[in-house]
Design a protein around this motif. Structure first.
Motif, PDB file in Angstrom:
ATOM      1  N   THR A   1      -3.030   1.270 -22.888  1.00 58.11           N
ATOM      2  CA  THR A   1      -3.966   2.381 -22.702  1.00 58.11           C
ATOM      3  C   THR A   1      -3.510   3.389 -21.654  1.00 58.11           C
ATOM      4  OG1 THR A   1      -5.820   1.020 -23.443  1.00 58.11           O
ATOM      5  CG2 THR A   1      -6.337   2.965 -22.120  1.00 58.11           C
ATOM      6  N   PRO A   2      -3.048   2.987 -20.458  1.00 54.68           N
ATOM      7  CA  PRO A   2      -2.593   3.996 -19.481  1.00 54.68           C
ATOM      8  C   PRO A   2      -1.463   4.855 -20.026  1.00 54.68           C
ATOM      9  CG  PRO A   2      -2.892   1.865 -18.427  1.00 54.68           C
ATOM     10  CD  PRO A   2      -3.003   1.631 -19.893  1.00 54.68           C
ATOM     11  N   TRP A   3      -0.513   4.248 -20.712  1.00 53.98           N
ATOM     12  CA  TRP A   3       0.600   5.002 -21.271  1.00 53.98           C
ATOM     13  C   TRP A   3       0.116   5.948 -22.355  1.00 53.98           C
ATOM     14  CZ3 TRP A   3       4.740   7.354 -20.583  1.00 53.98           C
ATOM     15  CH2 TRP A   3       5.644   7.642 -21.585  1.00 53.98           C
ATOM     16  N   HIS A   4      -0.832   5.518 -23.172  1.00 53.66           N
ATOM     17  CA  HIS A   4      -1.395   6.400 -24.196  1.00 53.66           C
ATOM     18  C   HIS A   4      -2.107   7.590 -23.558  1.00 53.66           C
ATOM     19  CE1 HIS A   4      -1.556   2.762 -27.147  1.00 53.66           C
ATOM     20  NE2 HIS A   4      -0.388   3.369 -27.171  1.00 53.66           N
ATOM     21  N   ALA A   5      -2.796   7.342 -22.446  1.00 50.79           N
ATOM     22  CA  ALA A   5      -3.468   8.444 -21.757  1.00 50.79           C
ATOM     23  C   ALA A   5      -2.458   9.457 -21.224  1.00 50.79           C
ATOM     24  CB  ALA A   5      -4.333   7.892 -20.615  1.00 50.79           C
ATOM     25  N   VAL A   6      -1.348   8.961 -20.706  1.00 49.79           N
ATOM     26  CA  VAL A   6      -0.296   9.857 -20.212  1.00 49.79           C
ATOM     27  C   VAL A   6       0.272  10.688 -21.357  1.00 49.79           C
ATOM     28  CG1 VAL A   6       2.016   9.930 -19.198  1.00 49.79           C
ATOM     29  CG2 VAL A   6       0.289   8.405 -18.242  1.00 49.79           C
ATOM     30  N   LEU A   7       0.514  10.059 -22.494  1.00 53.91           N
ATOM     31  CA  LEU A   7       1.040  10.788 -23.647  1.00 53.91           C
ATOM     32  C   LEU A   7       0.052  11.839 -24.137  1.00 53.91           C
ATOM     33  CD1 LEU A   7       2.690   7.874 -25.675  1.00 53.91           C
ATOM     34  CD2 LEU A   7       3.852   9.692 -24.405  1.00 53.91           C
ATOM     35  N   PHE A   8      -1.244  11.528 -24.081  1.00 50.16           N
ATOM     36  CA  PHE A   8      -2.250  12.508 -24.473  1.00 50.16           C
ATOM     37  C   PHE A   8      -2.202  13.728 -23.561  1.00 50.16           C
ATOM     38  CE2 PHE A   8      -6.506  14.290 -23.901  1.00 50.16           C
ATOM     39  CZ  PHE A   8      -6.827  14.640 -25.210  1.00 50.16           C
TER      40      PHE A   8
END
Length: 487
Positions: free
Chosen positions: A186-193
């Motif tokens: 989830t943290p990495w997905h938030a960064v990509l967003f």
């Protein structure tokens, strides 16, 4: 040079930025392939909408740069090798920057990307102001939209899970289409967003208010007298002519001529001179650029002298390019093809194209030259990726093995999955030893469809149809690595 204030951000641009962020979050976490192109499409549409709102109508070169940038992103979707994909992504960013800025001059094309980087800060602020304006400037009005998005996400999650539990085929389809959304990522997905949204807004802001680097005037150099300017270049051209005469007499005279005049083999002769000739080509372009800056320009006779001297130097430099390419061909014939060798030949050929364009500019004018040079580089990078350099390297080394029995097994084992079709033609046990490392990597790396290149999928199909031989174990491969000559 300063950018005009951008127009009010359009709703379509905001939606495009949101879609770009969502695509980045869902697709970019597993590697780069077709997903990079899918992310770039909504970002491109957002920049187009922003340019329209600012009253900027895309011109032919803007369409060419934009289309070329998207075409370059096809390379990661096709090739498993990282190095041509990296070149293609860098070239795509450069082409996208040119599409956003619309530069014409050397100054505009070289410094244009600076405006794109500064928009990484101003673009999100511009988008946030537009979002606040659409909700009356009150933070509370954003709440209903966020709640609506949250409810929609919950409905998709609940009913999607129920449908997946009710039908195994639908579950498989959903599992193949949807990316991993585990809590750990989830943290990495938030960064990509965030990266996707910021990047899309930066591109849109640049399209709406580009920095006009074309307006920067570079003062011309002080014109020199004819003798002061022409004499050094004529001497240099004479040196080129003597060298080229030797090349025609020795290099193209056959193997016996090389041995007789130098006491070297073809490969030794080629390796000795290629890098020097590459530097010669680069320095020649530098000399031509400086000569044009200080060229005499009082009347028509001066321009005739400039065209004659520099045109002659360009022609002689083209012979040097041909000599360098010929030397590398000889070296490849002796020792096989590698990534470094195919790369430097590509660079040398592009430098030859630049010389041809300079000669054409001397005849028809140089206004189009900056665009043509950079377009030639972009087309070269695209062609380089499409021809599959790892596949070409493997094919040439397999051909050399069949002709001479020499094979660099250690080197081909380090190639990407793009080399599998060519290496599949080898006889056992050489085939299995050459493919063992690639097959192991493919078994360990199972990405979803949007992060899997066509080259990787094709290699998997070949290895599934014709598995590696169990007889080619570690001992057999180690013996082949020591027994097979490669020089």
């Amino acid at each position: 040079m300063h950018a005009e204030p951008p127009a009010r951000v359009r709703t379509a641009t905001l939606w495009a930025a949101l879609v770009t962020g969502v695509f980045s979050m869902l697709l970019l976490g597993d590697g780069l392939a077709l997903n990079l192109l899918l992310v770039a499409i909504p970002a491109t549409l957002g920049a187009y909408f922003a340019a329209q709102a600012a009253g900027r109508r895309p011109r032919r070169w803007s369409w060419a740069w934009g289309g070329g940038g998207l075409a370059l992103l096809i390379v990661p979707a096709l090739r498993d090798a990282d190095w041509p994909s990296f070149l293609a992504v860098v070239a795509a960013l450069a082409a996208g920057s040119l599409a956003l800025h619309g530069g014409r001059t050397w100054t505009g094309m070289l410094f244009g990307p600076i405006g794109l980087y500064t928009s990484l800060l101003t673009g999100p602020a511009w988008g946030w102001r537009g979002l606040r304006e659409r909700f009356g400037g009150a933070r509370g009005n954003v709440g209903p939209v966020l709640r609506a998005l949250a409810v929609a996400a919950v409905l998709l999650l609940v009913f999607g899970a129920l449908f997946a539990g009710a039908d195994a085929a639908f579950a498989d389809l959903l599992g193949g289409l949807m990316p991993d959304a585990s809590v750990a990522g989830t943290p990495w997905h938030a960064v990509l967003f965030v990266i996707g949204v910021v990047g899309a807004l930066a591109a849109a802001h640049t399209a709406a208010a580009p920095v006009q680097w074309d307006r920067v005037e570079v003062p011309p150099g002080r014109a020199r007298g004819r003798v002061e300017w022409a004499l050094p270049l004529i001497v240099l051209a004479a040196l080129f002519a003597v060298f080229n005469a030797v090349q025609l007499a020795v290099l193209f005279g056959g193997y016996d001529a090389v041995l007789e005049k130098t006491g070297q083999t073809y490969a030794e002769y080629a390796r000795q001179g290629f890098w020097q000739l590459l530097v010669v080509t680069l320095l020649t372009l530098l000399v031509i650029g400086l000569a044009l800056r200080w060229a005499p320009r009082d009347d028509a006779r001066d321009w005739t002298l400039v065209r004659a001297v520099l045109g002659t130097l360009c022609v002689l430099a083209l012979v040097v390019v041909a000599s360098a390419v010929r030397r590398m061909y000889m070296y490849v014939e002796a020792y096989g093809l590698t990534r470094l060798r195919i790369s430097v030949v590509g660079v040398e050929l592009w430098l030859g194209l630049v010389l041809v364009l300079i000669m054409a500019a001397g005849i028809w004018g140089a206004r189009w030259l900056p665009r043509a040079v950079l377009a030639g580089a972009a087309v070269g990078v695209l062609a380089f990726g499409l021809v599959s350099p790892d596949g070409a390297i493997a094919e040439r080394n397999v051909q050399r093995y069949e002709e001479t029995g020499k094979f660099d097994l250690d080197y081909v084992r380090g190639l990407s999955a793009d080399a599998v079709p060519a290496l599949d033609g080898l006889q056992e046990p050489v085939r299995s030893c050459a493919l063992e490392r690639i097959a192991r990597d493919l078994k360990q790396e199972k990405e979803p469809w949007y992060a899997t290149s066509w080259g990787e999928a094709r290699a998997r199909g070949i290895l599934d149809d014709r598995p590696l031989s169990p007889e080619a174990d570690w001992n057999v491969c180690m013996r082949l690595r020591t027994e097979l000559p490669y020089r």
